[in-house]
Design a protein around this motif. Sequence first.
Motif, PDB file in Angstrom:
ATOM      1  N   LYS A 133       0.929  -1.348  -0.201  1.00  0.00           N
ATOM      2  CA  LYS A 133       0.280  -0.207  -0.294  1.00  0.00           C
ATOM      3  C   LYS A 133       0.500   1.238  -0.038  1.00  0.00           C
ATOM      4  O   LYS A 133       0.498   2.362  -0.878  1.00  0.00           O
ATOM      5  N   ASP A 134       1.967   0.832   1.000  1.00  0.00           N
ATOM      6  CA  ASP A 134       2.401   2.567   0.957  1.00  0.00           C
ATOM      7  C   ASP A 134       3.611   3.195  -0.524  1.00  0.00           C
ATOM      8  O   ASP A 134       4.042   3.674  -0.407  1.00  0.00           O
ATOM      9  N   ALA A 135       3.800   1.408  -1.181  1.00  0.00           N
ATOM     10  CA  ALA A 135       4.438   1.544  -1.976  1.00  0.00           C
ATOM     11  C   ALA A 135       3.341   1.867  -3.678  1.00  0.00           C
ATOM     12  O   ALA A 135       4.543   2.849  -4.725  1.00  0.00           O
ATOM     13  N   GLY A 136       2.379   2.042  -3.311  1.00  0.00           N
ATOM     14  CA  GLY A 136       1.570   2.004  -3.941  1.00  0.00           C
ATOM     15  C   GLY A 136       1.043   1.139  -5.694  1.00  0.00           C
ATOM     16  O   GLY A 136       0.839   1.244  -6.776  1.00  0.00           O
ATOM     17  N   VAL A 137       1.572  -0.764  -5.210  1.00  0.00           N
ATOM     18  CA  VAL A 137       1.821  -1.335  -5.948  1.00  0.00           C
ATOM     19  C   VAL A 137       0.304  -1.739  -6.289  1.00  0.00           C
ATOM     20  O   VAL A 137      -0.769  -1.857  -5.806  1.00  0.00           O
ATOM     21  N   LYS A 138       0.351  -1.886  -7.850  1.00  0.00           N
ATOM     22  CA  LYS A 138      -0.788  -2.110  -8.363  1.00  0.00           C
ATOM     23  C   LYS A 138      -1.053  -3.371  -9.461  1.00  0.00           C
ATOM     24  O   LYS A 138      -1.967  -3.985  -9.364  1.00  0.00           O
ATOM     25  N   LEU A 139       0.477  -4.046  -9.405  1.00  0.00           N
ATOM     26  CA  LEU A 139      -0.192  -6.278  -9.859  1.00  0.00           C
ATOM     27  C   LEU A 139       1.085  -6.780  -8.526  1.00  0.00           C
ATOM     28  O   LEU A 139       2.065  -6.478  -8.368  1.00  0.00           O
ATOM     29  N   VAL A 140       0.027  -7.535  -8.235  1.00  0.00           N
ATOM     30  CA  VAL A 140       0.723  -8.231  -6.876  1.00  0.00           C
ATOM     31  C   VAL A 140       1.014  -9.787  -7.947  1.00  0.00           C
ATOM     32  O   VAL A 140       0.432 -10.476  -8.705  1.00  0.00           O
ATOM     33  N   ASN A 141       2.253 -10.294  -7.385  1.00  0.00           N
ATOM     34  CA  ASN A 141       2.224 -11.392  -7.688  1.00  0.00           C
ATOM     35  C   ASN A 141       2.821 -12.471  -6.478  1.00  0.00           C
ATOM     36  O   ASN A 141       3.592 -11.758  -6.190  1.00  0.00           O
ATOM     37  N   TYR A 142       2.792 -13.562  -6.294  1.00  0.00           N
ATOM     38  CA  TYR A 142       3.124 -14.609  -5.723  1.00  0.00           C
ATOM     39  C   TYR A 142       3.221 -15.873  -6.500  1.00  0.00           C
ATOM     40  O   TYR A 142       2.630 -16.043  -6.988  1.00  0.00           O
ATOM     41  N   THR A 143       4.378 -16.983  -5.371  1.00  0.00           N
ATOM     42  CA  THR A 143       4.843 -17.574  -6.203  1.00  0.00           C
ATOM     43  C   THR A 143       4.854 -18.177  -4.535  1.00  0.00           C
ATOM     44  O   THR A 143       5.541 -18.682  -4.133  1.00  0.00           O
ATOM     45  N   GLY A 144       4.476 -19.920  -4.729  1.00  0.00           N
ATOM     46  CA  GLY A 144       4.740 -20.914  -3.631  1.00  0.00           C
ATOM     47  C   GLY A 144       2.825 -21.121  -3.392  1.00  0.00           C
ATOM     48  O   GLY A 144       1.792 -21.578  -4.473  1.00  0.00           O
ATOM     49  N   PRO A 145       2.421 -21.975  -2.541  1.00  0.00           N
ATOM     50  CA  PRO A 145       1.557 -23.565  -2.694  1.00  0.00           C
ATOM     51  C   PRO A 145       0.300 -21.878  -2.445  1.00  0.00           C
ATOM     52  O   PRO A 145       0.213 -20.863  -1.885  1.00  0.00           O
ATOM     53  N   TYR A 146      -0.908 -23.154  -2.994  1.00  0.00           N
ATOM     54  CA  TYR A 146      -2.007 -22.694  -3.280  1.00  0.00           C
ATOM     55  C   TYR A 146      -2.329 -21.884  -1.560  1.00  0.00           C
ATOM     56  O   TYR A 146      -3.286 -21.203  -1.040  1.00  0.00           O
ATOM     57  N   PHE A 174      -4.172  -9.239  -9.981  1.00  0.00           N
ATOM     58  CA  PHE A 174      -3.448 -10.218  -8.904  1.00  0.00           C
ATOM     59  C   PHE A 174      -3.090 -11.873  -9.777  1.00  0.00           C
ATOM     60  O   PHE A 174      -4.203 -12.087 -10.367  1.00  0.00           O
ATOM     61  N   LEU A 175      -1.999 -12.263  -9.404  1.00  0.00           N
ATOM     62  CA  LEU A 175      -1.386 -12.957 -10.628  1.00  0.00           C
ATOM     63  C   LEU A 175       0.002 -13.912 -10.108  1.00  0.00           C
ATOM     64  O   LEU A 175       0.238 -13.288  -9.446  1.00  0.00           O
ATOM     65  N   GLN A 176      -0.656 -15.317 -10.595  1.00  0.00           N
ATOM     66  CA  GLN A 176       0.636 -16.302 -10.287  1.00  0.00           C
ATOM     67  C   GLN A 176       0.675 -17.270 -11.002  1.00  0.00           C
ATOM     68  O   GLN A 176      -0.340 -17.751 -12.006  1.00  0.00           O
ATOM     69  N   ASP A 177       1.497 -18.389 -10.581  1.00  0.00           N
ATOM     70  CA  ASP A 177       1.917 -18.720 -11.857  1.00  0.00           C
ATOM     71  C   ASP A 177       1.051 -20.438 -11.687  1.00  0.00           C
ATOM     72  O   ASP A 177       0.034 -20.647 -10.940  1.00  0.00           O
ATOM     73  N   ALA A 178       1.283 -21.278 -12.143  1.00  0.00           N
ATOM     74  CA  ALA A 178       0.068 -22.442 -12.349  1.00  0.00           C
ATOM     75  C   ALA A 178      -0.379 -22.853 -10.944  1.00  0.00           C
ATOM     76  O   ALA A 178      -1.603 -23.903 -10.815  1.00  0.00           O
ATOM     77  N   THR A 179      -0.072 -22.863 -10.094  1.00  0.00           N
ATOM     78  CA  THR A 179       0.224 -23.912  -8.317  1.00  0.00           C
ATOM     79  C   THR A 179      -1.166 -22.703  -8.126  1.00  0.00           C
ATOM     80  O   THR A 179      -2.348 -24.514  -7.387  1.00  0.00           O
ATOM     81  N   ILE A 180      -2.525 -22.220  -8.911  1.00  0.00           N
ATOM     82  CA  ILE A 180      -2.977 -21.961  -8.384  1.00  0.00           C
ATOM     83  C   ILE A 180      -4.672 -22.114  -9.118  1.00  0.00           C
ATOM     84  O   ILE A 180      -5.759 -22.762  -9.132  1.00  0.00           O
ATOM     85  N   TYR A 181      -4.270 -22.786 -10.490  1.00  0.00           N
ATOM     86  CA  TYR A 181      -4.913 -23.353 -11.303  1.00  0.00           C
ATOM     87  C   TYR A 181      -5.298 -25.413 -10.800  1.00  0.00           C
ATOM     88  O   TYR A 181      -4.920 -25.953 -11.302  1.00  0.00           O
ATOM     89  N   ASP A 182      -6.180 -24.870  -9.708  1.00  0.00           N
ATOM     90  CA  ASP A 182      -6.533 -26.304  -8.986  1.00  0.00           C
ATOM     91  C   ASP A 182      -8.095 -25.754  -8.318  1.00  0.00           C
ATOM     92  O   ASP A 182      -7.802 -24.895  -7.758  1.00  0.00           O
TER      93      ASP A 182
END
Length: 458
Positions: free
Chosen positions: A280-293, A313-321
């Motif tokens: 929030k402080d950095a004004g982030v507009k796109l969030v990417n996470y890599t890890g278990p769902y 909000f963007l992640q790899d195929a881990t959340i395609y579950d």
Amino acid sequence: MGPGGVEPPTAETPGGGPPLDPVGGSGDVSGTGGTGATAGSPGTPGSGGGPSGAGGAGAPGAEQGSGDNAADGGVKAGSCRGFENGTGITDDEITIANVSDISGPVPGIFESAQQATQAYVAYFNATGDICGRSLKLLTLDSRSDAGADQQAYARACDQAFAVVGSVSAFDSGGARTAEDCGIPDLRSYSVTGDRTACTTCFAAYAVKPNLVPNAMPQYWAKKAPQAVKAVGMFYVNVGASAENAKNFRAGWEANGWDVKVFKPIDTAEFNYAPYVQEMKDAGVKLVNYTGPYQFTIRLQQAMKQQGFEPEVFLQDATIYDERYVAEAGDLADGSFAYIQTALYDDFSIPEMKLYRSWLQQIDPGATPTTYGVYAWSAARLFVEHAVALGGGLDRQSLVSRLQGTRDWTGNGIHAPQQVGAERTANCAAIIQLDSGAWRKVSPGKYLCGAMTDTGLGG
């Protein structure tokens, strides 16, 4: 790639099979009729009914393929003249091992890779054999630990002909052991530079960490040009994730992204609020996470609690579950993922129908995952090469054939993979969760393009 978690380890094999021993071996399973079933049980769904696995047309209700989708891929079988038994091969069976993270911080994290390998073994044994020999699967647990991966590969070297469909967050552990004993290691995923450097190791989905595809970040640079200028990147702080995340950042920034926040999150962390506040402080507009769902859900819960709504909000195929969708509920809606497989419900692809059908045969209720898709693909590739080699099948000849494998799609079930070259795939599709259902939002089958060499090694 996203291993990690906080639950205590489990000593059970997928689907409630027999206990694992200290290096994770659950004993030999045939993949016929349910996890932990023994080979050749007459009348068991999926069983071939005997050593050759040729006792019937397959499991009742299971999909059957023909031609390219047959269990042997329709390849011309090599002459069995001169076939010799060796490590993992008897007069009746060829033993293959699967070494995957089953216990550890997130119990069952790569269970789907073992399930898919077992499913293909069941499919093959129900319809054919390799010079009179059925397949037998030895399941081993790498326990989300490099040492356990090494121990499991030492056992596989002694007891199995090859290793098929494996995936581990710490796959560097067994790389030297596999190479030193010469065992063909045809993985679901490889995730570290050490594994791709192993001369007997290959993968249906290889990752050479320093090679990052351009198509996905370029898609977002055009689709959401303001969002990519304010990115928050987080990754689970275990295994290969740190190495891969640093390369992702470098590759994506080379394609116009600007990462404002870049942080690991430990598996034991429950308080995600500080990470959200920093975004929030950095004004982030796109969030990417890599890890278990499971951890994705924690991050999204913290975002909701603090009223933080990024543009993407963007992640790899881990959340395609399916489990992510069920457990995250409304939090998940609108999330994007980039994937390298066909959609799991795209039954216009016969191979997807086969995978889904045989997965249910060995473990009713099991869910498809990207790790499962690629493990199934790896098992198919192993079978096709083994059948074609016939009496010439040995570890060295199989490795030689794998070295020449290019543009492998597992019969259309995933993006083209350069198995022999062990290079990161340069294609991906973007999907979005909309009202509980995933739909593809990127054009065409896949977005493909050039690669960025980050220069960070790997």
